[in-house]
Design an enzyme around this catalytic site. Structure first.
Site, PDB file in Angstrom:
ATOM      1  N   SER A 252      34.057  -7.877 -35.807  1.00  0.00           N
ATOM      2  CA  SER A 252      32.904  -8.049 -34.928  1.00  0.00           C
ATOM      3  C   SER A 252      32.879  -9.435 -34.306  1.00  0.00           C
ATOM      4  CB  SER A 252      31.604  -7.838 -35.713  1.00  0.00           C
ATOM      5  OG  SER A 252      31.349  -8.943 -36.564  1.00  0.00           O
ATOM      6  N   ASP A 253      32.335  -9.516 -33.102  1.00  0.00           N
ATOM      7  CA  ASP A 253      31.984 -10.829 -32.591  1.00  0.00           C
ATOM      8  C   ASP A 253      30.919 -11.397 -33.532  1.00  0.00           C
ATOM      9  OD1 ASP A 253      31.881 -13.081 -31.035  1.00  0.00           O
ATOM     10  OD2 ASP A 253      31.692 -12.002 -29.150  1.00  0.00           O
TER      11      ASP A 253
END
Length: 689
Positions: A252-253
Site C-alpha cells: 500500500s501507499d
C-alpha cells in the site's frame, strides 16, 4: 544479508519451485501475529509522522516489515526514490523526467544498478521508486517523478530502471497503481475512465514493467471506479494477477491508502506500510467473526515470502560496502545523466556553445542561479553530500573568467551586468514549493509542494527576462522544472533556451559543460510544450471526482490539429544529422523499419530516432500516430550507422470494450521515423503486417 541461506534449507540461487515448496512448509508454523507482522510495516506512527513533518529526513533508515528469526524468514526493508536512495546521504541523480529526456534505456538501467547497489549498502532490499504514473497534465505536482507523457516511453524507461535495480538483488516497486495523476486531491479523488482509455493509456506501462519481472506493485491513494485503488479487486486481482500473471506482492501507499483491512486483504493488498495499523488492529477480530478466513491471509503470505526469499537467496555479484554510496563512479554517472538529459530548445545564430577562449566576463542572473535545487522535498527527497548550482558549475568550468551573480530583483543591476558581460545566463523556473508531493494541509509547514498553480514562470522571472531583452546578444535562459512550462509570451526575447529540469547533485557541472561545448546536448522533450493551457486535459487539483479522457499530450494536440510551441521528442544539437528514407521489412507480424543516420556536422553527437505508427481505415477512433520505438545513437563526425526500429502487430492492437480484449486489425499502417513528433521532422513509409 544472506543469512537466510544459512538459517534455512534453501541454497544460494535455488529455483522458484524450491522456494515455493519451502514457503508451503513454513506457513503452518507461523503464528497469526507473525503472519500479520510479515504483512505490516513495523515503524511506529509517531516515528513516521516525526520524520515526515518535523525532522529533516524521511526514511532516514529503511522501513521494515517483521522478520521471523526463528524460521530464518527475512523481512522487507523499504527505501524510497526515484531520483536516488533517500536513506542516508546518497547519490542524487536527475529526477526521472530528466532521465526520460535521455531516451536512453542503457543509461537508465545503469542508474538502476547504482541505486540498487546503494540501497544494499544502506541496508535495504526494496526500492519504492519506479514511478510510472502518466502525467496527463503538466500541473501535476509529481510529474518530476515520472519519465514523460507517453505510455510506451514510460514503460520502456521504467522497465530499464526495474532491470537495473533488481540486478543487485533489490526488489523493485512500480507505483502508483493506478490512474494517479493529481496530487492535491490524491486522498479523495475518484477517477473514472472508459475501459479502452484504462487499458491503452493508463495501464500498458505498468504491464511492461510486470513483464520485465518487477517484484512489487504499490497501490495508489486515489479511488478508481468508486473504490480505493489499494482495495480494488478489479485492479489488484482481476488485472494484476489473473490477466497479467503477476507473481510478486502488492504494497500500500503509506498510512492512508487502506481504509478497511478485510476488504484490502481479500481483494489482493498484501502489505500495509509503513506502520502496524489496520491489519494489526482489525484482522484478528475479523478472523474470529468470520469476516475473513486464514486462506486469505495465507495467500498474501505466499506472495510476500516467495518474492522476498527469491531475492534474498540470489548470489551477489559484489560486496555492498558503504564506500559504494556516492562513489566517484556514481557521481560521474549522475553528471552524465544530467548532461544527456538537458534539452536545447533554441539556439538562434548558433550562439551556443560559448567559446571558452573568448569569454572573460560572465553574468549569471536569477534567483535560482545559485540555489541548490534538486526537486521535490517530499518522499523522493535525496540528501546528497553536495549539490552543484548553475553558478558554481560555471565558476568551476571557467576559473580564470570573471563570473558575477545577481538574483535579478534589482533590475538596474541586472541590466548593468548584462551590458558588462560577454555572455549572460539566466536561470529561471520552479523549486520544491512550486511543485511536488502534497503531504497535508497544515499551516505549520511553511513550504508545501503540491500541484502547480500555473504552467508559466513566476512574474519575477518574466520581469527579469523582459527587463534585459536585447541588451546582450549572447543570452541563454536555463529553465528548471519538472514538465512543460509555457513560455510563448517571452520565448522570442531570448536567443538561447535550455531546459535543465531538476538535474541532480551534478547539475551545475553538466550545465556548464553544455554551455561551453565540452558536451553536445542530446536531450529530447518527453512531453509536448503547448502554446496555451487549454491545450492540455482539464485539471482540477481539488476535485472529488474526475474523468480521464483517452487523449492527452501530443496525441491530443494532433487530434485537434493544434500546433505546439515545441513538439514531443524535440531537442537541438550542436551538430547536424541526416537520415535516409525508411525501409520496411515484415515477417510473422513483426515490422522492422531501417534507416541510415549520419552525423554531417563538425562535432561528435547523439541523436534520438523515434518511430511513430499511424493507422489507415481503422474500425475505431485512433490517434494520428503513437510512439512505438526509439533509439539513442552516438556518432562521430561524418560517421554513419544503420538503425533498426521494430513494431509488432500486437503493439497496434486496440482494446475492445465489447469483446473485453485487445483486437488486432489487418489494415495499412504508416511508420513515421525522425527526431520529433512533428511531421516535418519525420519520414513516412506505409506497410501491412
Amino acid at each position: 544479508m544472506r543469512d537466510v541461506v544459512k538459517q534455512t534449507k534453501l541454497t544460494e540461487n535455488c529455483s522458484k519451485e524450491t522456494i515455493a515448496a519451502f514457503v508451503e512448509e513454513v506457513i503452518p508454523e507461523l503464528t497469526l501475529d507473525e503472519k500479520i507482522g510479515i504483512m505490516s510495516g513495523q515503524c511506529s506512527e509517531e516515528r513516521f509522522m516525526d520524520e515526515l513533518f518535523i525532522k529533516e529526513h524521511y526514511n532516514m533508515k529503511p522501513y521494515c516489515t517483521m522478520d521471523v528469526e526463528r524460521l530464518g524468514l527475512p523481512n522487507i526493508r523499504f527505501i524510497d526514490g526515484p531520483r536516488g536512495v533517500v536513506t542516508g546521504s546518497s547519490t542524487c541523480f536527475p529526477v526521472s523526467m530528466a532521465r526520460g529526456a535521455t531516451f536512453d534505456r542503457k543509461l537508465e538501467e545503469e542508474i538502476g544498478r547504482a541505486i540498487g547497489a546503494e540501497i544494499r549498502a544502506q541496508g535495504g532490499n526494496y526500492f519504492g521508486g519506479v514511478c510510472i504514473n502518466l502525467p496527463r497534465n503538466p500541473r501535476w505536482g509529481r510529474s518530476q517523478e515520472c519519465y514523460g507523457e507517453d505510455q510506451y516511453h514510460l514503460g520502456e524507461m521504467g522497465a530499464a530502471l526495474t532491470k537495473g535495480v533488481q540486478s543487485q538483488n533489490v526488489m523493485a516497486c512500480i507505483k502508483h497503481f493506478a490512474a494517479n495523476s493529481i496530487e492535491n486531491a490524491r486522498f479523495k479523488a475518484d477517477v473514472t475512465l472508459d475501459k479502452r482509455s484504462l487499458y491503452e493509456v493508463y495501464l500498458p506501462h505498468f504491464k511492461r514493467c510486470i513483464d520485465e519481472g518487477a517484484a512489487s506493485v504499490m497501490g495508489a491513494y486515489n479511488k478508481v471506479y468508486g473504490e480505493q485503488a489499494s482495495e480494488s479487486r478489479f485492479l489488484l486481482k482481476d488485472i494484476l494477477r489473473e490477466e497479467w500473471g503477476f507473481e510478486g506482492f502488492t504494497l500500500s501507499d503509506f498510512l492512508w491508502a487502506i481504509k478497511e483491512a478485510t476488504k484490502a486483504v481479500k481483494n489482493g493488498m498484501d502489505v500495509e506500510m509503513p506502520c502496524p495499523e489496520h491489519y494489526t488492529k482489525e484482522l484478528p477480530e475479523a478472523l474470529k467473526e468470520g469476516r475473513i478466513n486464514m486462506e486469505d491471509i495465507d495467500e498474501s503470505i505466499r506472495c510476500i515470502l516467495r518474492t522476498v526469499l527469491y531475492f534474498e537467496t540470489r548470489g551477489d555479484e559484489r560486496d555492498y560496502h558503504k564506500d559504494l554510496i556516492s562513489s566517484k563512479e556514481h557521481l560521474d554517472l549522475a553528471r552524465r545523466a544530467a548532461e544527456e538529459s538537458m534539452v536545447l530548445l533554441k539556439n538562434d545564430q548558433n550562439i551556443l556553445p560559448f567559446s571558452k577562449e573568448k569569454v572573460d566576463k560572465i553574468a549569471v542572473l536569477g534567483v535560482l542561479g545559485d540555489t541548490e535545487n534538486i526537486g521535490d522535498h517530499g518522499s523522493s527527497k535525496v540528501h546528497p553530500i553536495y549539490t552543484v548550482t548553475p553558478l558554481k558549475g560555471i565558476m568551476k568550468k571557467m576559473p580564470t573568467a570573471q563570473v558575477l551573480f545577481s538574483d535579478g530583483t534589482d533590475l538596474d543591476k541586472a541590466r548593468e551586468l548584462a551590458k558588462w558581460a560577454d555572455v549572460v545566463v539566466i536561470v529561471a523556473g520552479y523549486i520544491h514549493s512550486d511543485e511536488g508531493e502534497f503531504l497535508a494541509d497544515r499551516s505549520d509547514i511553511a513550504e508545501m509542494g503540491g500541484d502547480r498553480e500555473s504552467m508559466r514562470l513566476h512574474k519575477r522571472d518574466i520581469k527579469l527576462i523582459e527587463g534585459i531583452k536585447g541588451i546582450n546578444p549572447n543570452t541563454v535562459c536555463s529553465l528548471i522544472g519538472s514538465s512543460a512550462i509555457l513560455i510563448d509570451e517571452w520565448e522570442q526575447d531570448v536567443p538561447g533556451i535550455i531546459f535543465s529540469f531538476y538535474s541532480g547533485m551534478e547539475g551545475g557541472n553538466a550545465l556548464a559543460n553544455i554551455l561551453f561545448g565540452d558536451i553536445n546536448p542530446s536531450g529530447k522533450l518527453p512531453y509536448v510544450v503547448a502554446k496555451q493551457e487549454d491545450d492540455y486535459p482539464f485539471f482540477d487539483p481539488d476535485c472529488e471526482s474526475i474523468e480521464y479522457d483517452y487523449y492527452h499530450g501530443y496525441a491530443k494536440l494532433e487530434k485537434e490539429n493544434k500546433k505546439p510551441l515545441y513538439p514531443y521528442g524535440y531537442g537541438l544539437s550542436y551538430t547536424t544529422f541526416t537520415m535516409s528514407e525508411p525501409k520496411v521489412e515484415t515477417f510473422e507480424d513483426v515490422a522492422k523499419i531501417t534507416v541510415k543516420l549520419k552525423n554531417t556536422g563538425s562535432m561528435k553527437g547523439a541523436e534520438v530516432l523515434q518511430l511513430y505508427i499511424g493507422c489507415e481505415n481503422s474500425k475505431v477512433d485512433r490517434p494520428v500516430k503513437v510512439l512505438k520505438d526509439f533509439a539513442r545513437i552516438e556518432l562521430e563526425c561524418m560517421e554513419e550507422k544503420e538503425i533498426e526500429l521494430v513494431v509488432r502487430k500486437t503493439d497496434m492492437a486496440y482494446y475492445s470494450e465489447i469483446e473485453q480484449r485487445f483486437v488486432t486489425e489487418d489494415i495499412t499502417y504508416v511508420a513515421y521515423v525522425g527526431n520529433s513528433s512533428d511531421k516535418k521532422d519525420l519520414k513516412a513509409v506505409s506497410f501491412r503486417f
